[in-house]
Design a protein around this motif. Sequence first.
Motif: not given
Length: 846
Positions: A114-136
């Motif tokens: 997940i690089e820098d600013n991957a979620f840029a612009g999502l100022c309204n996001l309330s719930v983020l689910i990243l379950t079962a991802n190999p975040l290296h």
Amino acid sequence: MFFSPSSNCVFLSFHWKMPRNGCLCPSLIITFSLAVFFQSQMIIRSLNPCLEVIPGITYKCMELNLSAIPPDIPNSAQSLDLSFNPLGILTSNYFSPLFALKFLDLTRCNIQNIEDNAFAGLCNLSVLILTANPLHFLGARAFHDLTSLKRLVAVQTELYSLDNLPIGQLTSLQELNLGNNYIDSLKLPEYFSHLLFLKFLNLQANKISSISVGDLDALSSQNLTLVLSKNDIKHIEVNAIAGLHLQKLSLRGCFESSTIMQASLQNLTGLYANSLVLGDYRNIKKLQTFSKGILDALCHMRLQEITLICTNGDVDNTDDLSLCLNNFSTIRLVDTYIKDVSNFPENSSIRHLEFKDSRFRQVPSVRLSSLKELRSLHITRTKQLVEFEEDFQGLQKLETLDLSQNALTADLCWLCLRKGVPNLKYLNLSFNVRISLEPECYGLPKLEMMDLQHTTLSGAGELPVFLCLPNLIYLDISHTHTNIQSECTFCGLKSLQVLKMAGNTFENNQLLNTLKNLSSLRILDISNCRLQYLSLNSLASLHELRELNISHNKLLGLHPEAYVHLQALTILDFHSNQLSVLTEKDLQNLPSSLKNLDLSQNLFDCSCDNLHFLQWAKENRNLLRHVENMICHSPKHLRDARLMNFDLASCRVSTATVAISMSISVVLVLSLILVYKYYFHLYYLAVLLGGRRRSAEEDSVYDAFVIYSSRDQEWVRRELEETLEMGVPSFRLCFFYRDFIPGVPVITNIIKQGFQSSRKVITVVSSHFLESRWCNFELEVAQSWQLLDSKASMIWVVLDGTDKAVLQRKLGLFRYLRRNTYLVWKDSELNRHIFLRQLRSALLNG
């Protein structure tokens, strides 16, 4: 058509227009257009694989093998589920076009970076689910711009350290779930001090083995729920959690032995928490033995609630538990082997007591009567519990009695309950075997809520068993095998506001006056009651009703007249009935207060006869619920189609269509009139054209076909027939009276025997000829034939004495004779000799 020999002249006037070469057939154009349309739809479908749950708002794109966000997702989308897609890497501004997102599910998307600013612009996001991802790899600004994020789920993401999680800027975060990772230290990084609103921290099933002083110093939030279950904790340092005020601390399955558990609990002395959860899981049993002294350390903790789960069969009586439990307000004993209850101390502080999955055979009413401070008693999910004797003694403060999900078979004694628990407000006997009620006059005057759902109920429906419950507000008798027969079934429930009785039946499947006594009712559920008829007065007394669920019945119509008195009704659930349409009158009579109407899963008739309803449904989409399940049942070609996809334009005739239809109708009428008037001529046209196609292939039988008036027949026989056929050279002429085949239509004879079989046409013009309509008709036929057949040749003979004034009135013939050479017959020997010589010469030509 036939004509007599006395009228041997035929007329035809026509215009022949050949079709343009290369003109497409209309049916071919339609077929091609449909093919293009369906192909375009398939292309759109392939580009739009996501399920649109709520148009423009909610989209589900699970398991579609997507490697990027589908381009058709609009920027108005607020909920997006991309789980189980191979996204791989989230680059900068990956989700920036979807600036309205509030919910984003990326479960099992094989996200490694997940690089820098991957979620840029999502100022309204309330719930983020990243379950079962190999975040290296997580960029330092990976979660930048998520200023409104309240819930972050990163379960099973191969996270090894809290330091590697760059979430310090998530200042609105309330829930952080990092379960099932490889985190080996509870030492919270400094950025936790910025998470001022954090209320829930889940570190379940990690690699945390110890809790030391200072590990939780960065926590700035009070009343936090901390879940450390399924960590193999071997040591807790003294005062490690001192000073913290936790809402809940969960330590299930954390200790591999009773010794470690006892030592750890002793080092938690001074803990401030509303709730503490201890014990094992059913499928993970670490504690081999459980002794009474393990829980003695709880005496030095400030707790409101203690939950003890699964004691491995070492506890079968409350005497086996520590006396410290009497210091707490709430005791929850779950999945224990407790079979009996000993007398509790008189000074016990227990106000809420719960036994779940215990081993009771009967409700220990007498033994529990020593808990004078008891407000709430729950004995649930105990399949061995079959007996209930209402012999409570002096539980003046008990307000809640929950005996649901057991195997009780009992005759409920209202008088016994009134003596033992006079202040009872909530009684739950749902999901048991059988409860019998009697119409006593000594009920529970303070009872407000009673739940009997999914328990066979004896007595109700036939007798007024609720007579002495004047303060009852909530009653649930759903699926209790009750058959409502008496109009006084609900007599006495003058304060009832909620009645749920789904899954029962009414006598003769009709709702009549059963509910007339429930004038305070606000919520009514009579779904799945096999209702076929609803009387117009059955709901007349329910002036306060807000919600009505009448779904899963067999009602054929909504009949708003029955709801005319429900001026406060806001929610009406009518789904899964047999409604086909709402008439215009029905729509006008719907309660004006209605805000939520569910008509899904009915038998809708989507024919154009119901255009008014179909248009109303589209215009009132915000009022309707579950519109995706509003499916057409008829007509047959629209079965299983969504009602909201019905094309209203298909039922509306446009002005252009009306004009074209009227024009076509006028043309057809005029054509029919013309055909009726000139059907003889049209028939002649068909024969004429057919004869022309064959004329080139046939040899001429006659030298000339003679057209004349029957009144000139003597002259024709003497001067033409005898002279030309008996002279030298000899000519063969065609005469109607001699050469036409009997029984064949005159038109066919004229074409086949006359024009088609002759090289020339001799027209004998006289005053009689000019005066005859049939001769004029036959003359125009001859002219038409000459136009169609370039080989045809006409020889004109004008008899002496022909009225020239009449000839001039026949402008067509007069002009023709002025432009072309013709023969004139005069009754003199010299003129006769010249006439015959010219006539023979004309016949020999060609």
